[in-house]
Design a protein around this motif. Structure first.
Motif, PDB file in Angstrom:
ATOM      1  N   SER A 106       6.318   5.692   6.495  1.00  0.00           N
ATOM      2  CA  SER A 106       5.503   6.047   5.333  1.00  0.00           C
ATOM      3  C   SER A 106       6.335   6.090   4.050  1.00  0.00           C
ATOM      4  O   SER A 106       5.781   6.067   2.946  1.00  0.00           O
ATOM      5  CB  SER A 106       4.827   7.406   5.550  1.00  0.00           C
ATOM      6  OG  SER A 106       5.778   8.467   5.524  1.00  0.00           O
TER       7      SER A 106
ATOM      8  N   ASP B  50       5.681   0.001  -0.462  1.00  0.00           N
ATOM      9  CA  ASP B  50       4.430  -0.666  -0.110  1.00  0.00           C
ATOM     10  C   ASP B  50       4.092  -1.689  -1.195  1.00  0.00           C
ATOM     11  O   ASP B  50       3.642  -1.322  -2.280  1.00  0.00           O
ATOM     12  CB  ASP B  50       3.304   0.361   0.014  1.00  0.00           C
ATOM     13  CG  ASP B  50       1.997  -0.257   0.486  1.00  0.00           C
ATOM     14  OD1 ASP B  50       1.925  -1.504   0.560  1.00  0.00           O
ATOM     15  OD2 ASP B  50       1.049   0.498   0.774  1.00  0.00           O
TER      16      ASP B  50
ATOM     17  N   SER C 266       1.660  -3.541  -1.622  1.00  0.00           N
ATOM     18  CA  SER C 266       0.255  -3.527  -2.046  1.00  0.00           C
ATOM     19  C   SER C 266      -0.009  -2.512  -3.148  1.00  0.00           C
ATOM     20  O   SER C 266      -1.021  -2.589  -3.845  1.00  0.00           O
ATOM     21  CB  SER C 266      -0.659  -3.242  -0.838  1.00  0.00           C
ATOM     22  OG  SER C 266      -0.497  -1.901  -0.394  1.00  0.00           O
ATOM     23  N   LYS C 267       0.911  -1.556  -3.310  1.00  0.00           N
ATOM     24  CA  LYS C 267       0.753  -0.529  -4.337  1.00  0.00           C
ATOM     25  C   LYS C 267       1.618  -0.807  -5.568  1.00  0.00           C
ATOM     26  O   LYS C 267       1.676   0.008  -6.483  1.00  0.00           O
ATOM     27  CB  LYS C 267       1.083   0.841  -3.761  1.00  0.00           C
ATOM     28  CG  LYS C 267       0.138   1.290  -2.651  1.00  0.00           C
ATOM     29  CD  LYS C 267       0.513   2.661  -2.112  1.00  0.00           C
ATOM     30  CE  LYS C 267      -0.443   3.080  -0.999  1.00  0.00           C
ATOM     31  NZ  LYS C 267      -0.081   4.403  -0.418  1.00  0.00           N
ATOM     32  N   MET C 268       2.289  -1.959  -5.564  1.00  0.00           N
ATOM     33  CA  MET C 268       3.143  -2.317  -6.689  1.00  0.00           C
ATOM     34  C   MET C 268       2.364  -3.121  -7.723  1.00  0.00           C
ATOM     35  O   MET C 268       1.370  -3.781  -7.401  1.00  0.00           O
ATOM     36  CB  MET C 268       4.330  -3.165  -6.202  1.00  0.00           C
ATOM     37  CG  MET C 268       5.281  -2.451  -5.274  1.00  0.00           C
ATOM     38  SD  MET C 268       6.624  -3.583  -4.753  1.00  0.00           S
ATOM     39  CE  MET C 268       7.532  -2.514  -3.639  1.00  0.00           C
ATOM     40  N   THR C 269       2.842  -3.089  -8.951  1.00  0.00           N
ATOM     41  CA  THR C 269       2.303  -3.979  -9.965  1.00  0.00           C
ATOM     42  C   THR C 269       2.824  -5.395  -9.712  1.00  0.00           C
ATOM     43  O   THR C 269       3.774  -5.598  -8.939  1.00  0.00           O
ATOM     44  CB  THR C 269       2.733  -3.533 -11.371  1.00  0.00           C
ATOM     45  OG1 THR C 269       4.161  -3.673 -11.488  1.00  0.00           O
ATOM     46  CG2 THR C 269       2.345  -2.080 -11.624  1.00  0.00           C
ATOM     47  N   GLU C 270       2.221  -6.368 -10.371  1.00  0.00           N
ATOM     48  CA  GLU C 270       2.682  -7.742 -10.213  1.00  0.00           C
ATOM     49  C   GLU C 270       4.123  -7.880 -10.675  1.00  0.00           C
ATOM     50  O   GLU C 270       4.925  -8.581 -10.055  1.00  0.00           O
ATOM     51  CB  GLU C 270       1.784  -8.694 -11.007  1.00  0.00           C
ATOM     52  CG  GLU C 270       2.174 -10.159 -10.900  1.00  0.00           C
ATOM     53  CD  GLU C 270       2.172 -10.680  -9.467  1.00  0.00           C
ATOM     54  OE1 GLU C 270       2.946 -11.631  -9.186  1.00  0.00           O
ATOM     55  OE2 GLU C 270       1.408 -10.151  -8.628  1.00  0.00           O
TER      56      GLU C 270
ATOM     57  N   GLN D 252       6.442  -5.573 -10.586  1.00  0.00           N
ATOM     58  CA  GLN D 252       7.301  -4.962  -9.574  1.00  0.00           C
ATOM     59  C   GLN D 252       7.471  -5.880  -8.367  1.00  0.00           C
ATOM     60  O   GLN D 252       8.567  -5.987  -7.807  1.00  0.00           O
ATOM     61  CB  GLN D 252       6.719  -3.616  -9.143  1.00  0.00           C
ATOM     62  CG  GLN D 252       6.837  -2.535 -10.199  1.00  0.00           C
ATOM     63  CD  GLN D 252       6.071  -1.281  -9.819  1.00  0.00           C
ATOM     64  OE1 GLN D 252       5.016  -1.328  -9.165  1.00  0.00           O
ATOM     65  NE2 GLN D 252       6.599  -0.124 -10.225  1.00  0.00           N
ATOM     66  N   ARG D 253       6.400  -6.561  -7.973  1.00  0.00           N
ATOM     67  CA  ARG D 253       6.496  -7.495  -6.843  1.00  0.00           C
ATOM     68  C   ARG D 253       7.404  -8.673  -7.194  1.00  0.00           C
ATOM     69  O   ARG D 253       8.171  -9.154  -6.357  1.00  0.00           O
ATOM     70  CB  ARG D 253       5.107  -7.972  -6.429  1.00  0.00           C
ATOM     71  CG  ARG D 253       4.309  -6.947  -5.633  1.00  0.00           C
ATOM     72  CD  ARG D 253       3.097  -7.580  -4.975  1.00  0.00           C
ATOM     73  NE  ARG D 253       2.090  -7.966  -5.951  1.00  0.00           N
ATOM     74  CZ  ARG D 253       1.112  -7.160  -6.373  1.00  0.00           C
ATOM     75  NH1 ARG D 253       1.015  -5.924  -5.888  1.00  0.00           N
ATOM     76  NH2 ARG D 253       0.225  -7.585  -7.253  1.00  0.00           N
TER      77      ARG D 253
END
Length: 264
Positions: free
Chosen positions: A157, A161, A163-167, A169-170
């Motif tokens: 946990s 994650d 999926s919880k990042m901004t573009e 950040q990804r």
């Protein structure tokens, strides 16, 4: 929690710009991050900045910085950081490296400990301890993300994650991965000659390991420590490859104990 403010300075070294974050005050703590990127804003660093002046360079290619055109592998980073240590005029600094940054720290200490008082390697890569066909270090580039998270984290946990990042950040995360590949790919995550050089490290050394690390096992860490004269090895329970994140209080306690009296 530290109230110290992070300050950023950029050093121009042989045509390469290196961002360095400074935080806290006290004896110098030279921090080399791993493949996940800079760590100086994490809670463990806040705590350590109450006792140390943290000096944390951002490896070129990480956190949105460019990779110099002439960089081919980790050796380029090592020699860049020898110049950086001179530019910073480090004096009796504690050098601490995480994973790939631990490998970098070990290589730097092999070349010279003149500016260092102590060395801390945290779940470091950089050596081969098994036979020619043994897989000492999991291939992070070929392992599916879910499996990699299971190997890297005791408590999944706490894993980042996407999926919880901004573009943005990804994109930085992917760029970090590209930089990690450049520095560590061939040979994968190690220098075959480094075990023959580690005897040159002549400052007190602590090798810290997450007990649940599935990327590089505690047995790998023990073997690594055994290659460094008088190195101390310690594990942190309920932590994987990033014990500073999963168990920050225990991590800080061990670092401060070692830094003050050389024992944990």
């Amino acid at each position: 929690m530290s109230n110290s403010t992070e300050k950023l300075r950029t050093f121009e070294l042989q045509g390469v710009a290196v961002d360095v974050v400074f935080k806290g005050s006290g004896p110098q703590l030279f921090v080399l991050h791993g493949g996940g990127g800079p760590v100086v804003s994490m809670p463990f660093a806040d705590a350590l900045s109450e006792k140390f002046e943290i000096i944390a360079p951002v490896h070129p290619g990480f956190a949105g910085s460019p990779i110099p055109d002439h960089f081919d592998d980790l050796k380029d980073l090592i020699y860049l950081y020898l110049d950086l240590m001179d530019a910073l005029d480090l004096q009796d600094a504690v050098m601490m490296g995480f994973s790939m940054g631990g490998w970098t720290a070990a290589e730097l200490a092999v070349l010279s400990t003149a500016r260092l008082s102590k060395l801390i390697l945290v779940d470091a890569v950089g050596v081969k301890v098994g036979g020619r066909d043994d897989r000492d270090i999991v291939d992070v580039f070929a392992t599916p993300q879910e499996e990699l998270a299971r190997l890297l984290w005791h408590d999944q946990s706490k894993a980042p994650d996407p999926s919880k990042m901004t573009e943005a950040q990804r994109q930085i995360m992917q760029a970090n991965r590209v930089a990690l590949g450049l520095y560590t790919w061939e040979p994968y995550m190690h220098n075959p000659k480094l075990p023959r050089w580690l005897h040159r490290i002549d400052v007190p050394t602590l090798v810290l390991w997450g007990e649940s690390d599935g990327l590089v096992s505690p047995d790998y860490g023990r073997a690594y420590a055994g290659m460094i004269p008088s190195a101390e090895f310690a594990v942190i329970p309920e932590a994987g490859h990033a014990p500073q994140v999963e168990q920050p209080d225990d991590f800080v306690k061990k670092v401060l104990s070692f830094a003050s009296d050389g024992a944990v």
